[in-house]
Enzyme design. Structure first.
Site, PDB file in Angstrom:
ATOM      1  CB  ALA A 129      13.559   7.136 -29.888  1.00 12.02           C
ATOM      2  CB  SER A 171      18.923  15.103 -35.523  1.00 15.10           C
ATOM      3  OG  SER A 171      18.226  15.288 -34.310  1.00 15.10           O
ATOM      4  N   PRO A 208      29.648  13.713 -30.565  1.00 17.93           N
ATOM      5  CG  PRO A 208      31.569  14.274 -29.336  1.00 17.93           C
ATOM      6  CD  PRO A 208      30.968  13.182 -30.175  1.00 17.93           C
ATOM      7  CB  THR A 212      14.058  15.722 -31.952  1.00 19.12           C
ATOM      8  OG1 THR A 212      14.031  16.067 -33.353  1.00 19.12           O
ATOM      9  CG2 THR A 212      15.497  15.496 -31.519  1.00 19.12           C
ATOM     10  N   GLY A 271       3.764  21.402  -3.964  1.00 16.75           N
ATOM     11  CA  GLY A 271       5.038  21.148  -3.307  1.00 16.75           C
ATOM     12  C   GLY A 271       5.325  19.676  -3.101  1.00 16.75           C
ATOM     13  CG  LEU A 321       9.490  -3.972 -33.207  1.00 20.36           C
ATOM     14  CD1 LEU A 321       7.983  -3.921 -33.032  1.00 20.36           C
ATOM     15  CD2 LEU A 321       9.948  -5.399 -33.515  1.00 20.36           C
ATOM     16  CD  GLU A 322      15.564   1.325 -31.035  1.00 19.25           C
ATOM     17  OE1 GLU A 322      16.247   1.839 -30.136  1.00 19.25           O
ATOM     18  OE2 GLU A 322      16.011   1.078 -32.194  1.00 19.25           O
ATOM     19  NE  ARG A 323      10.996   6.790 -34.446  1.00 26.06           N
ATOM     20  CZ  ARG A 323      11.579   7.263 -35.539  1.00 26.06           C
ATOM     21  NH1 ARG A 323      10.904   7.314 -36.680  1.00 26.06           N
ATOM     22  NH2 ARG A 323      12.828   7.693 -35.507  1.00 26.06           N
TER      23      ARG A 323
END
Length: 424
Positions: free
Chosen positions: A365, A132, A128, A367, A342, A242-244
């Protein structure tokens, strides 16, 4: 730096694209999202084809694939939905942390189960009051006997409620040490005693689900600590680039799908006696969308090649790719929704699903604000970083990726016969 794919990479793309089109067509993925349904059968079949083993060392039964191959998979999965890509990526990248930092016992236990699809992973890090600023976590792991007792709360844990999931939990293990030197990563099964999981209601990304997780006197043995004690910051960040990049590729794939849907619509939609795509006000928006998506794709693969070449500039390039790809997709979905009018707002059309999925990608991942700060810092601007970059743990030596013998698929021991079902 070569930019053309190798024959193996082209075959891999063709194979993954065909697989996803066959087993996860757009209308089916939309239904999964509507029903908040996790398609275990899809990911199990994906594992049986050997894709879960691709980036791992052959020492542990992998194929030694690199960042470009992972980007290819991310792009093709992302065409059909970001949760489809994340369902693969979250488990793989957490497993790569085990390969890098785990004990030999952890590697021998978990990696085969990941490759077979039996076990999946989720990252339980955000709290909570720790987003970041990931080092501001408060969940504690207090020594007790031969292990630790965990107490605290985590937020926004993607996929935490899926069966057979092991949570990678960041916990404070040395309250007297400074930030980033006081945390450890602890492996906790999601059905462990004292773990309570609650699903959160979100705008999109309903396939994996987003959860808050409570840890109430959860006991873990010391052998569930991943890597060295109090070195969790380095453990978590060892596969971050690598994840990014994988996430960037998934966003590129999704953006390409959005561009196609939008182009198809404005080509077919007639107003004032002509297709609306022939109006300059519309066609220029499609042109701008294309430029942004193509730029994101080029940046993503440039960063992936830099990673494969172990370039020192990969960190900056990954941040640039994340910033550009996430904003390209988000802007593309906004344009698509606007041009479809629409119809875009109707649940029967796919555009709204991609629009909902894209809204969170400039947050997750890292901001957009964090990416801009990283880029500025890497260019020598702004205040010096207070966040030390973790040392990269060396990966086991890897041979040239064996992708694929026979065209497009992983090595033989990880393959299944697509025609088997038809014969039985």
């Amino acid at each position: 730096m070569p930019t053309s794919p190798t024959p193996d990479q082209a075959s891999l793309r063709q194979a993954v694209r065909g697989f996803v089109q066959r087993y996860a067509p757009l209308d089916v993925v939309a239904q999964w999202d509507d029903d908040a349904y996790y398609p275990a059968e899809f990911f199990q079949r994906f594992a049986e084809h050997g894709y879960m083993a691709l980036p791992f060392s052959t020492v542990y039964g992998g194929d030694g694939a690199g960042a470009v191959e992972m980007a290819i998979i991310g792009e093709e999965l992302g065409r059909h939905g970001l949760d489809i890509a994340a369902g693969f990526g979250l488990t793989v990248f957490m497993a790569m942390n085990i390969e890098r930092h785990g004990s030999e016992e952890q590697k021998r236990y978990f990696l085969p189960r990941v490759f077979s699809g039996e076990t999946r992973f989720a990252i339980s890090m955000t709290e909570p009051d720790a987003g970041s600023d990931a080092a501001a976590i408060r969940l504690t792991a207090t020594p007790k006997g031969s292990g630790y007792v965990l107490n605290g709360q985590k937020m926004f844990t993607t996929g935490a409620g899926i069966p057979n999931t092991v949570l990678h939990v960041t916990a404070v293990t040395d309250s007297g040490a400074p930030k980033r030197s006081n945390m450890s990563v602890i492996l906790v099964p999601n059905d462990a005693q004292g773990v309570e999981i609650r699903r959160l209601r979100t705008v999109g990304r309903h396939i994996l689900g987003t959860y808050e997780v409570f840890y109430d006197n959860v006991y873990v043995d010391s052998d569930q600590v991943l890597g060295e004690l109090d070195q969790g910051w380095s453990v978590l960040h060892s596969s971050l680039e690598l994840e990014r990049l994988f996430s960037c590729a998934a966003m590129v794939g999704a953006a390409q799908q959005v561009q196609k849907m939008t182009t198809d619509y404005v080509t077919e939609r007639q107003q004032f006696g002509r297709p609306i795509g022939t109006f300059q006000a519309v066609s220029h928006q499609i042109a701008d969308m294309h430029c942004a998506v193509e730029s994101a794709r080029l940046l993503t693969y440039d960063a992936a090649r830099s990673m494969d070449q172990e370039s020192t500039d990969t960190f900056r390039k990954a941040a640039v790719a994340k910033l550009v790809a996430s904003e390209a997709l988000q802007n593309a979905t906004n344009t698509g929704m606007q041009l479809m009018g629409g119809y875009g707002y109707m649940l029967e059309f796919q555009m709204q699903r991609f629009w909902r999925e894209a809204r969170i990608i400039t947050v997750t991942a890292g901001t957009s604000e964090i990416q801009r700060s990283i880029i500025a810092r890497e260019l020598g601007l702004g205040a010096p970083s207070r966040v030390p970059q973790p040392e990269k743990s060396p990966m086991p030596s890897r041979p040239t990726p064996t992708i694929p013998p026979g065209g497009g698929m992983p090595s033989q021991e990880h393959r299944v016969d697509d025609n088997k079902e038809a014969r039985t």
